[in-house]
Design a protein around this motif. Structure first.
Motif, short mmCIF file in Angstrom:
data_model
loop_
_atom_site.label_atom_id
_atom_site.label_comp_id
_atom_site.label_asym_id
_atom_site.label_seq_id
_atom_site.Cartn_x
_atom_site.Cartn_y
_atom_site.Cartn_z
N ARG A 176 8.05 0.40 3.45
CA ARG A 176 6.99 0.33 4.47
C ARG A 176 7.43 1.02 5.76
NH1 ARG A 176 6.44 -5.15 3.62
NH2 ARG A 176 6.76 -5.53 5.82
N ALA A 177 8.72 0.91 6.05
CA ALA A 177 9.22 1.54 7.27
C ALA A 177 9.05 3.06 7.23
CB ALA A 177 10.69 1.17 7.49
N ALA A 178 9.08 3.63 6.01
CA ALA A 178 8.89 5.08 5.87
C ALA A 178 7.48 5.50 6.28
CB ALA A 178 9.18 5.51 4.42
N VAL A 196 -7.36 1.33 5.17
CA VAL A 196 -6.24 1.87 4.40
C VAL A 196 -6.22 3.37 4.64
CG1 VAL A 196 -5.90 0.14 2.61
CG2 VAL A 196 -7.70 1.81 2.33
N VAL A 197 -5.03 3.90 4.89
CA VAL A 197 -4.90 5.32 5.23
C VAL A 197 -3.96 6.00 4.25
CG1 VAL A 197 -5.32 4.81 7.67
CG2 VAL A 197 -2.97 5.00 6.85
N ASN A 198 -4.14 7.32 4.10
CA ASN A 198 -3.26 8.08 3.20
C ASN A 198 -2.22 8.87 3.98
OD1 ASN A 198 -4.61 10.31 4.18
ND2 ASN A 198 -5.85 10.63 2.33
N LEU A 199 -1.36 9.60 3.24
CA LEU A 199 -0.27 10.34 3.89
C LEU A 199 -0.81 11.51 4.71
CD1 LEU A 199 2.51 10.54 1.14
CD2 LEU A 199 2.41 9.01 3.11
N ALA A 200 -2.03 11.94 4.41
CA ALA A 200 -2.62 13.05 5.16
C ALA A 200 -3.20 12.57 6.49
CB ALA A 200 -3.71 13.73 4.32
N GLY A 201 -3.05 11.28 6.77
CA GLY A 201 -3.55 10.76 8.04
C GLY A 201 -5.05 10.57 8.08
N LYS A 202 -5.64 10.26 6.92
CA LYS A 202 -7.08 10.03 6.84
C LYS A 202 -7.35 8.58 6.45
CE LYS A 202 -8.86 14.35 7.01
NZ LYS A 202 -10.00 14.74 7.82
N VAL A 203 -8.46 8.04 6.97
CA VAL A 203 -8.89 6.72 6.53
C VAL A 203 -9.55 6.88 5.16
CG1 VAL A 203 -10.42 4.76 6.98
CG2 VAL A 203 -9.24 5.90 8.89
N VAL A 204 -8.96 6.25 4.14
CA VAL A 204 -9.48 6.36 2.78
C VAL A 204 -10.54 5.30 2.52
CG1 VAL A 204 -8.85 6.53 0.33
CG2 VAL A 204 -7.21 7.20 2.07
N GLY A 205 -10.39 4.16 3.20
CA GLY A 205 -11.36 3.08 3.02
C GLY A 205 -10.98 1.86 3.84
N LEU A 253 12.55 16.64 -5.09
CA LEU A 253 12.26 15.25 -5.45
C LEU A 253 13.54 14.56 -5.93
CD1 LEU A 253 10.30 12.90 -5.93
CD2 LEU A 253 9.85 13.82 -8.20
N ALA A 254 14.34 15.31 -6.68
CA ALA A 254 15.59 14.73 -7.18
C ALA A 254 16.44 14.23 -6.01
CB ALA A 254 16.36 15.76 -7.99
N ASP A 255 16.40 14.97 -4.91
CA ASP A 255 17.15 14.57 -3.72
C ASP A 255 16.60 13.26 -3.16
OD1 ASP A 255 18.92 14.83 -1.45
OD2 ASP A 255 17.11 15.31 -0.32
N VAL A 256 15.27 13.16 -3.13
CA VAL A 256 14.65 11.93 -2.64
C VAL A 256 15.06 10.75 -3.51
CG1 VAL A 256 12.43 10.72 -2.30
CG2 VAL A 256 12.66 13.13 -1.64
N LEU A 257 15.11 11.00 -4.82
CA LEU A 257 15.38 9.90 -5.75
C LEU A 257 16.83 9.43 -5.71
CD1 LEU A 257 13.23 11.07 -8.80
CD2 LEU A 257 12.62 9.46 -6.99
N PRO A 301 7.57 10.28 5.74
CA PRO A 301 6.39 10.84 5.09
C PRO A 301 6.71 11.98 4.10
CG PRO A 301 5.98 10.56 7.42
CD PRO A 301 7.43 10.24 7.20
N GLU A 302 7.71 12.81 4.42
CA GLU A 302 8.00 13.94 3.54
C GLU A 302 8.51 13.45 2.18
OE1 GLU A 302 7.20 17.19 2.41
OE2 GLU A 302 6.65 16.73 4.49
N ASP A 303 9.38 12.45 2.20
CA ASP A 303 9.87 11.86 0.95
C ASP A 303 8.72 11.22 0.18
OD1 ASP A 303 12.33 12.61 1.81
OD2 ASP A 303 13.21 10.61 1.90
N LEU A 304 7.88 10.51 0.93
CA LEU A 304 6.75 9.83 0.29
C LEU A 304 5.82 10.83 -0.37
CD1 LEU A 304 5.96 7.27 3.14
CD2 LEU A 304 6.83 6.68 0.87
N ARG A 305 5.64 11.97 0.27
CA ARG A 305 4.73 13.00 -0.24
C ARG A 305 5.25 13.57 -1.56
NH1 ARG A 305 4.12 15.41 4.69
NH2 ARG A 305 2.56 13.87 5.31
N LEU A 306 6.55 13.85 -1.61
CA LEU A 306 7.14 14.38 -2.84
C LEU A 306 7.00 13.37 -3.99
CD1 LEU A 306 10.33 15.96 -1.26
CD2 LEU A 306 8.60 17.22 -2.58
N LEU A 307 7.22 12.11 -3.66
CA LEU A 307 7.07 11.05 -4.64
C LEU A 307 5.62 10.96 -5.12
CD1 LEU A 307 9.03 8.97 -5.81
CD2 LEU A 307 8.50 7.47 -3.88
#
Lengths: 343, 352
Positions: free
Chosen positions: A53-55, A304-313, B30-34, B42-48
């Motif tokens: 969650r911290a990520a 709820v928001v996505n990684l693109a910074g948009k409200v999904v719902g 991705l292997a690096d993230v794993l 966010p960058e790690d999350l995006r690859l995942l």
């Protein structure tokens, strides 16, 4: 037996991976969703735990100032999202009560009133009398993509919870609400001959011999009309019952249930309640998407928001062990103007 | 020549859709993230996320609902020839007619093969499989790690109109050898459904759940492999699941431990369990159980699992460099661990 070995092993070998407490102190543990109970693994390992969650800190930072805690009589019953600078707050309708306040991320707590409600989606528009609030923009072209991350935003630095989109939007089937009464068989009028103990009717205060005249604004002149009317509502809906008792006409408010009290819950119902509480109002939405975020019923109502910074719902119900429902942005874009205009 | 090639090429595509049986590559990024304990931002999350989306597409296509003898569970197609893996408690016995329903609602006929009830794995063969049958590859790598990311599908609550198999993301929280525990939430109807690794390979089969959202148990394919031919041959063996045994005794001490410097250190003592009552403290080091030296957690687990409730274990622990002997009576753990979804359980409801 196999099933039991599982637990026996859990108790002794799950802990084999546990780390000293300081390993969990790297991030705040507020709003930690999982009861620690007997699974003792380091918190970084949970897919939706505090470290993951911290990520999302950066992802939610631009949204949290536009999220509120919705409180009824001082206790949080839901989250809500500010959808207009003039103090419009969208939230879950069935989570509301008489005295509503909204607590902002900056700590202010403001009185709120209900402006509009959509019973089908179980959403309500609140108004707080403060101008120039930060607000969420709802882009109707944002669609939930299966497998993509979702953060349920609260008013803290970290999301309340995170998960992924499980199923694209679909109609969530209706389940009839149950009042918990037996009606006179002759059927000339909707007259109560039995009130089941512990039922919605009993809690509302109905008595034997009461005659039900109306539910909300719908007349119930006879037995069949009452049954058909109640069936339109969902478990978790609050309905106003207009009742003739002797020479008096009385009004009661009932919170409809999903099954008769005293009836044993099915195995499926028991399993669905392992892990978190479920929203009372969790069936019958014209359109919602499903995600796997584990939240409690009072965590619903927020964006709820996505990684693109948009409200999904907006989260609308915790509905099972594997599922949380959210109303998609495309539906919200239509609902919000209607709710603001409600008389 | 060209025409012949085109025809051949077309036929190739028809019989080999991209979603069938392909192992998905993991990029170096991705292997690096794993290799990290958890995504850093966010960058790690995006690859995942990109990988999970690919896995989900393939996973959904290969997931089936399995209907046998009025019972409903899930399964996964693992070969072009129509072999389906599921849970033993979903099929029960061999040579039963089965119906398999794909994500798009398409129904296929099948017949149950063998079942290994002890590890809760079974097979079903699809009869007359269509040419374009989707399937998922099986895991090739024996090793797995706690913390590894996994994707679950299945048909929780049974198949529903307009609902594809719901996709759930989780991680391997812990492993007990013959099972793994993840935080991919499962519920009745998911039994027998697949757990995938991030290469999109079938990695484990859903087995059971416990009282919390993080109690989701699966049997790894590695545990099924040694019995593959026996199951294909339609043999059924092992301990058959019997709901009456839900009340059976299981024995627990109520401690958590880990190995530190080759010693079995007690890290947690659960309130209300015998270990606490007999004065076991976090920080104690287990030296022996019933005079047998404890070298590993497996020793400790095996010694306790072998006993019945009411029996005592003689535990020798080291505390502040002093040896302390404790006799602890084991108790049963009586928490509900429901099994598969049974539509016969659903109570008819009336309104109002």
């Amino acid at each position: 037996m196999k099933l039991f070995f599982v637990v026996a092993f859990c108790l002794i070998s799950v802990g084999s991976q546990s780390l000293p407490a300081q390993s969990t102190a790297e991030v705040e543990e507020s709003n930690y969703n999982y009861p620690q109970g007997r699974i003792t693994v380091p918190s970084w390992r949970f897919a939706h735990g505090p470290h993951v969650r911290a990520a999302f800190r950066e992802v939610v930072s631009e949204f949290r100032s536009a999220v509120v805690e919705v409180r009824v009589d001082g206790a949080r019953t839901a989250y809500g999202g500010i959808v207009g600078p003039e103090g419009w707050v969208l939230t879950k309708a069935s989570a509301l009560g008489d005295t509503i306040t909204c607590r902002l991320a900056d700590g202010r707590e403001l009185a709120a009133r209900v402006v509009g409600t959509n019973r089908e989606y179980d959403v309500a528009m609140l108004k707080v009398d403060v101008a120039q609030l930060p607000f969420l923009s709802i882009d109707e072209s944002t669609t939930p993509i299966v497998g993509s991350w979702l953060a349920s935003v609260g008013i803290d630095n970290y999301p309340v919870a995170v998960g992924i989109v499980s199923v694209e939007p679909r109609e969530i089937p209706h389940q009839a609400g149950i009042l918990g009464i037996q009606l006179a068989a002759d059927g000339n009028r909707a007259q109560v001959v039995r009130v089941f103990p512990g039922s919605a009717a009993a809690k509302a205060g109905l008595l034997v011999n009461d005659v039900l005249l109306r539910i909300n604004d719908q007349a119930t002149p006879h037995r069949e009309a009452l049954i058909a009317t109640i069936r339109q509502f969902s478990p978790g809906d609050r309905v106003t019952l207009v009742v003739e008792r002797g020479s008096e006409q009385l009004e009661f408010e009932a919170l409809l249930m999903g099954r008769f009290p005293g009836l044993q819950p099915s195995r499926m119902e028991i399993q669905n309640q392992l892990g978190s509480g479920l929203s009372e109002r969790r069936f019958g939405f014209p359109s919602a998407f499903q995600h796997d975020t584990v939240i409690e019923p009072n965590d619903c109502g927020g964006p709820v928001v996505n990684l693109a910074g948009k409200v999904v719902g907006f989260n609308i119900a915790r509905s099972g062990r594997t599922e949380t429902y959210a109303v998609a942005a495309s539906s919200l874009a239509k609902l919000i103007p209607e709710l603001k205009q409600a008389p | 020549m060209c025409r012949a090639l085109c025809v051949w090429f077309l036929a190739f595509w028809v019989t080999l859709p991209l979603t069938a049986g392909e192992t998905i590559q993991i990029t170096p990024e991705l292997a690096d993230v794993l290799t990290q304990r958890y995504p850093r931002g966010p960058e790690d999350l995006r690859l995942l996320e990109q990988q999970v989306q690919k896995v989900a597409t393939q996973a959904i296509a290969a997931t089936v609902e399995v209907e046998v003898n009025q019972g409903i569970g899930s399964g996964v197609i693992v070969s072009r020839e129509g072999l389906v893996l599921t849970a033993a408690h979903v099929i029960g016995k061999p040579n039963r007619p089965a119906t398999l329903i794909l994500a798009d609602g398409h129904k296929l006929k099948g017949r149950t093969l063998g079942a290994h009830h002890t590890i809760d794995a079974a097979m079903v063969q699809i009869e007359n499989p269509p040419q374009d049958l989707p399937f998922a590859p099986l895991v090739t790598d024996k090793a797995f790690e706690v913390g590894q990311w996994v994707v679950a599908t299945g048909q929780p609550g049974g198949i529903l109109d307009n609902r594809a198999p719901p996709v759930r993301l989780g991680r391997i929280l812990t492993s007990g050898g013959k099972w793994i525990c993840t935080d991919c939430t499962l519920v009745g109807g998911d039994s027998g459904g697949p757990l995938f690794n991030l290469r999109g390979q079938v990695f484990a089969i859903h087995m059971s759940i416990g009282p919390q959202a993080v109690h989701n148990f699966h049997v790894p394919i590695e545990e099924v492999r040694p019995y593959w031919d026996k199951m294909l041959a339609g043999e059924t063996w092992g301990h058959e699941f019997d709901p009456a045994e839900d009340d059976a005794d299981i024995t627990v001490l109520g401690i958590a431990s880990r190995v530190v410097a080759n010693q079995c250190l007690i890290t947690q003592v659960f309130p209300g369990f015998p270990a606490e009552q007999m004065g076991v403290k976090p920080g104690d080091i287990v030296i022996s159980v019933d005079t047998q030296p404890v070298d590993s957690l497996a020793d400790l687990a095996a010694a306790i699992a072998a006993k019945d409730a009411g029996e005592a274990v003689h535990l020798e622990v080291l505390r502040n460099r002093q040896s302390i002997a404790l006799d602890i009576e084991l108790v049963t753990l009586d928490e509900p661990l429901p099994g598969s979804f049974d539509p016969a359980d659903e109570s008819p409801e009336e309104s109002p």
